[in-house]
Design a protein around this motif. Sequence first.
Motif, short mmCIF file in Angstrom:
data_model
loop_
_atom_site.label_atom_id
_atom_site.label_comp_id
_atom_site.label_asym_id
_atom_site.label_seq_id
_atom_site.Cartn_x
_atom_site.Cartn_y
_atom_site.Cartn_z
N PRO A 92 38.34 51.19 47.11
CA PRO A 92 36.89 51.20 47.35
C PRO A 92 36.10 52.07 46.36
CG PRO A 92 38.07 51.46 49.41
CD PRO A 92 39.09 51.55 48.32
N ASN A 93 36.74 53.08 45.77
CA ASN A 93 36.02 53.95 44.83
C ASN A 93 36.17 53.49 43.38
OD1 ASN A 93 38.65 54.68 45.40
ND2 ASN A 93 38.34 56.84 45.05
N LYS A 94 36.39 52.17 43.21
CA LYS A 94 36.39 51.51 41.89
C LYS A 94 37.50 52.01 40.95
CE LYS A 94 32.20 49.33 42.20
NZ LYS A 94 32.23 48.09 42.83
N GLU A 95 38.61 52.41 41.52
CA GLU A 95 39.79 52.76 40.73
C GLU A 95 40.77 51.61 40.85
OE1 GLU A 95 40.20 57.53 40.96
OE2 GLU A 95 40.72 56.44 42.80
N TYR A 96 41.71 51.54 39.89
CA TYR A 96 42.72 50.51 39.99
C TYR A 96 44.05 50.99 39.41
CZ TYR A 96 42.22 49.34 34.99
OH TYR A 96 42.21 49.39 33.63
N TYR A 97 45.10 50.34 39.87
CA TYR A 97 46.46 50.57 39.39
C TYR A 97 46.96 49.27 38.82
CZ TYR A 97 51.50 51.53 39.54
OH TYR A 97 52.82 51.69 39.22
N SER A 98 47.46 49.30 37.60
CA SER A 98 47.99 48.11 36.94
C SER A 98 49.51 48.20 36.84
CB SER A 98 47.38 47.98 35.54
OG SER A 98 48.13 47.10 34.74
N PHE A 99 50.21 47.26 37.43
CA PHE A 99 51.66 47.22 37.32
C PHE A 99 52.08 47.08 35.86
CE2 PHE A 99 51.35 46.81 41.74
CZ PHE A 99 52.60 46.69 42.36
N ALA A 100 51.36 46.27 35.09
CA ALA A 100 51.71 46.06 33.68
C ALA A 100 51.51 47.34 32.87
CB ALA A 100 50.87 44.92 33.09
N ASP A 101 50.37 48.01 33.06
CA ASP A 101 50.10 49.25 32.32
C ASP A 101 51.12 50.34 32.64
OD1 ASP A 101 47.88 47.94 31.31
OD2 ASP A 101 46.41 49.20 32.40
N LEU A 145 50.98 37.96 34.69
CA LEU A 145 50.61 38.92 33.65
C LEU A 145 50.44 40.34 34.19
CD1 LEU A 145 47.98 36.82 31.66
CD2 LEU A 145 50.43 37.10 31.19
N ASP A 146 50.01 40.46 35.43
CA ASP A 146 49.77 41.79 35.99
C ASP A 146 49.59 41.68 37.50
OD1 ASP A 146 49.29 44.55 36.13
OD2 ASP A 146 47.65 44.52 34.67
N HIS A 147 49.64 42.81 38.15
CA HIS A 147 49.30 42.95 39.56
C HIS A 147 48.44 44.20 39.65
CE1 HIS A 147 50.79 43.13 44.03
NE2 HIS A 147 49.48 43.32 43.92
N LEU A 148 47.20 44.03 40.08
CA LEU A 148 46.28 45.15 40.20
C LEU A 148 46.06 45.51 41.66
CD1 LEU A 148 43.41 44.21 37.71
CD2 LEU A 148 45.47 45.52 37.24
N ILE A 149 46.09 46.81 41.92
CA ILE A 149 45.69 47.34 43.22
C ILE A 149 44.34 47.99 42.97
CG2 ILE A 149 46.15 49.02 45.04
CD1 ILE A 149 49.17 48.72 44.30
N ILE A 195 48.80 33.94 35.86
CA ILE A 195 48.01 34.51 36.96
C ILE A 195 48.06 36.03 36.89
CG2 ILE A 195 48.24 32.57 38.56
CD1 ILE A 195 50.53 34.06 39.96
N ILE A 196 47.07 36.62 37.50
CA ILE A 196 47.05 38.06 37.73
C ILE A 196 46.87 38.24 39.24
CG2 ILE A 196 45.79 40.23 37.36
CD1 ILE A 196 45.08 39.17 34.55
N LEU A 197 47.74 39.01 39.84
CA LEU A 197 47.70 39.28 41.26
C LEU A 197 46.73 40.43 41.52
CD1 LEU A 197 51.59 39.31 41.79
CD2 LEU A 197 50.05 37.33 41.85
N LEU A 198 45.97 40.32 42.59
CA LEU A 198 44.98 41.34 42.94
C LEU A 198 45.05 41.62 44.44
CD1 LEU A 198 41.91 39.51 41.32
CD2 LEU A 198 43.21 41.34 40.24
N HIS A 199 45.09 42.89 44.79
CA HIS A 199 44.87 43.22 46.20
C HIS A 199 44.28 44.62 46.31
CE1 HIS A 199 48.78 45.43 46.37
NE2 HIS A 199 48.34 45.91 47.52
#
Length: 149
Positions: A136-145, A129-133, A93-97
């Motif tokens: 609204p401005n189409k940016e993201y933070y990847s815990f894995a990266d 595999l990852d958790h992404l935050i 799974i990949i977590l998303l919020h």
Amino acid sequence: MKTKVNEIQISYHGNQTINTTFKIGCSQDAAQLAFEHWDQNHIEMQEHFKILLLNNSNIVKGIYEVSKGGITGTLVDLRILFAVVLKSLSTAIILLHNHPSGTLKPSEADRQLTQKIIKAGELLDVKVLDHLIITPNKEYYSFADQGVL
């Protein structure tokens, strides 16, 4: 006389064939899919927590919204999250919020929840595999990266 109890049936019905679905190769793939399937009318209003369900080849089986919260947070019930993972026979799974504020930095609660889900997943042989935050401005933070996983 027999004691009456409910019979439980568990099933998963995919409506996409495996050949036409999306394969996750990196955090950017997952973020792209998350943005495509996020309600843009609510991304900056309230926090939502979703999971991206994957098979053993990292092909997406589906996206499930685990919870919908308020402006600054949402509660995630691990029993519901893993009921969906197990029911769909997902192996990863990949977590998303989302963060409605636009802040990419994970909170301490975000970090703790991620670790809690990882530990539960280990017991069930489900890889996080990852958790992404996403914002609204189409940016993201990847815990894995970022090496946080």
